[in-house]
Design an enzyme around this catalytic site. Structure first.
Site, mmCIF file in Angstrom:
data_model
loop_
_atom_site.group_PDB
_atom_site.id
_atom_site.type_symbol
_atom_site.label_atom_id
_atom_site.label_comp_id
_atom_site.label_asym_id
_atom_site.label_seq_id
_atom_site.Cartn_x
_atom_site.Cartn_y
_atom_site.Cartn_z
ATOM 1 N NE ARG A 73 -3.750 -2.210 2.456
ATOM 2 C CZ ARG A 73 -4.241 -2.846 3.518
ATOM 3 N NH1 ARG A 73 -3.733 -2.598 4.729
ATOM 4 N NH2 ARG A 73 -5.226 -3.717 3.384
ATOM 5 C CD GLU A 113 -1.759 -4.079 -2.851
ATOM 6 O OE1 GLU A 113 -1.121 -3.325 -2.093
ATOM 7 O OE2 GLU A 113 -1.307 -4.548 -3.903
ATOM 8 C CG PHE A 171 -12.814 -3.424 11.113
ATOM 9 C CD1 PHE A 171 -12.618 -3.484 9.742
ATOM 10 C CD2 PHE A 171 -12.015 -2.565 11.845
ATOM 11 C CE1 PHE A 171 -11.657 -2.722 9.120
ATOM 12 C CE2 PHE A 171 -11.029 -1.793 11.232
ATOM 13 C CZ PHE A 171 -10.864 -1.876 9.869
#
Length: 412
Positions: free
Chosen positions: A271, A391, A411
């Site tokens: 990344r 990604e 999450f």
């Protein structure tokens, strides 16, 4: 004050003469680079101009990357593969130098930068950081030279943003491992000589059961059919990995990787390259729009002389060079060993999002010509649609930052 004292010449030093304004570097960011940084950037830019730009529109239109093995060897000779890794034939460059290379490669095309990123920041990085000494000696020199192409198998057809739910499974059979499962959207897959594949196992060892395996792609039961009919990253090899009872020796496992921490650290490294690379696509699009605005005439004068066009160009320049400055800052932190994953998410979220907006605004300046492959803008815009979500999607990086800012995990 006496007459003599008042007649003395002023000792106030004159301000230094300012350099002229540079439209290609309005903030003077190049002043932060040393001669070696500039030389590496120049080498990669020249290679891309000679080997990629004359052909990339045709490759993109045809949906192919011909001569990928030759390109990989050339990139290896430049030291661009596993560029920031040390030893085993790798260049040992700084993080900033690697970032500059990513920017120049993606200014040519995102597919070329993806080839380099997956090779160096995912496959090679995984072996370099988590592999045994034998694995490093077996694979890394050939990969650094571009003689062996690598791929990285994490994403699955049903599990992208939640890799913990992966279904690929490796079971013990005597002293061997037997690997079964599928991976999806794998760059370099069908041309790779080695795949780093992540799988569930029954061996927790405090690592959550997920382990990484170094898989020679000529192993019986391993296939990598190429994915066709893409509207993005067309000049890139993208494949599915299918493992049907692939038998591997005990030493195929990466000994230093236990649980998701292993693959996620590889993704963070990749990344970082995207933070720079996205600005390459943005720069190429901005430069195309700027050149066009200087020469395209409407109503008797160049469109660059109209206020609305200048406003677009100014806004694009601000975001482009802010993004490059952000990438440079993150690179310095990585070189100092101080770069956190949340900061990488910050960079990817901002720079890819702004790069797409720069491409779209550039397209409006070019008008109908903006959709032609004679100009790079639409190609970069469609490529960045993939870069935006691979990604780590926008939402994942927003939640990474949200958790860091609030201390609350959203999450699940």
């Amino acid at each position: 004050m006496s007459t003599t004292e008042s007649a003395k010449p002023s000792t106030t030093p004159k301000p230094p003469k300012l350099p002229p304004f540079d439209a290609t570097d309005p903030l003077g960011i190049d002043d932060l680079l040393d001669p070696e940084d500039l030389a590496i950037r120049g080498t990669v830019r020249t290679w891309a101009a000679d080997r990629v730009l004359p052909h990339i529109a045709e490759w993109y239109e045809n949906g192919e990357l011909p001569g990928i093995r030759e390109l990989a060897r050339e990139l290896g000779s430049l030291g661009a593969l596993g560029m920031s890794l040390k030893g085993y034939g790798c260049a040992g460059a700084t993080a900033v130098q690697y970032g500059l290379a990513c920017l120049e490669l993606e200014a040519a095309d995102s597919g070329i930068r993806s080839l380099v990123s997956v090779q160096g920041s995912l496959a090679m990085y995984a072996i370099h950081r988590f592999g045994s000494e034998e694995q490093k000696r077996q694979w890394l020199p050939g990969m650094a030279a571009g003689e062996i192409i690598g791929c990285f198998g994490l994403t699955e057809p049903d599990h992208g943003s939640d890799p913990a739910g992966m279904r690929t499974y490796a079971r013990r059979d005597g002293g061997d491992w037997v690997l079964t499962g599928r991976k999806m959207w794998i760059t370099n897959g069908s041309v790779a000589g080695v795949a780093v594949v992540w799988a569930q196992t029954d061996e927790d060892d405090g690592g959550g059961g997920i382990r990484g395996f170094v898989v020679p792609t000529d192993s019986p039961g391993f296939t990598a059919p190429e994915i066709r009919h893409k509207w993005s990253l067309r000049a890139s090899v993208t494949s599915e990995l299918v493992m049907d009872g692939v038998r591997l020796p005990a030493d195929a496992v990466l000994p230093g990787a236990l649980g998701l921490r292993g693959p996620l650290s590889c993704l963070s490294h990749a990344r970082y390259g995207i933070v720079w690379g996205a600005m390459g696509a943005a720069r190429a699009s901005f430069e195309a729009a700027l050149d066009y605005a200087r020469t395209r005439e409407q109503f008797g004068r160049p469109i660059g002389g109209f206020q609305l066009t200048q406003a677009k160009l100014a806004d694009m320049a601000v975001e482009l060079h802010k993004g490059i400055l952000l990438a440079h800052h993150l690179g310095r932190r990585l070189d100092a060993g101080r770069l956190r994953p949340e900061q990488v998410s910050f960079g990817k979220l901002n720079n890819v999002r702004e790069a797409i907006e720069i491409c779209r605004t550039s397209r409006t300046i070019l008008g109908a010509n903006g959709i032609s492959l004679e100009y790079p803008v639409m190609r970069h815009a469609t490529n960045l649609e993939s870069v935006l979500t691979y990604e780590g999607t926008v939402e994942m990086h927003q939640l990474v930052l949200g958790k860091a800012l609030t201390g609350l995990d959203a999450f699940r």
